[in-house]
Scaffold this motif. Sequence first.
Motif, PDB file in Angstrom:
ATOM      1  N   THR A 114      -3.580   4.434   9.231  1.00  0.00           N
ATOM      2  CA  THR A 114      -3.357   4.279  10.669  1.00  0.00           C
ATOM      3  C   THR A 114      -2.677   5.496  11.281  1.00  0.00           C
ATOM      4  O   THR A 114      -3.110   6.013  12.291  1.00  0.00           O
ATOM      5  N   ALA A 173      -4.637   9.204  10.944  1.00  0.00           N
ATOM      6  CA  ALA A 173      -5.929   9.274  11.623  1.00  0.00           C
ATOM      7  C   ALA A 173      -5.806   9.887  13.013  1.00  0.00           C
ATOM      8  O   ALA A 173      -6.753  10.464  13.528  1.00  0.00           O
ATOM      9  N   ARG A 174      -4.625   9.810  13.593  1.00  0.00           N
ATOM     10  CA  ARG A 174      -4.417  10.313  14.947  1.00  0.00           C
ATOM     11  C   ARG A 174      -3.801  11.705  14.992  1.00  0.00           C
ATOM     12  O   ARG A 174      -3.589  12.252  16.070  1.00  0.00           O
TER      13      ARG A 174
END
Length: 67
Positions: free
Chosen positions: A32, A35-36
């Motif tokens: 999570t 990924a950004r």
Amino acid sequence: MIAAAFLGHELGLTRADDVSRIVALIRRWASTALARVPSAALLNAMRSDKKTRAGSFACPFAPHRRS
């Protein structure tokens, strides 16, 4: 950190169950959070980490606890 855990195991410094736990925690978090984040930003952050000396990255090891 995953590579450091495996290397620590190969060197006899990290137990297999600790490696499994480290890998599972990082994969859960990374799926999570990372990924950004652009890879260039991660590399820049690693270059300013306290374990970096003269532009080289150091690998931390989870020590084997003797019973």
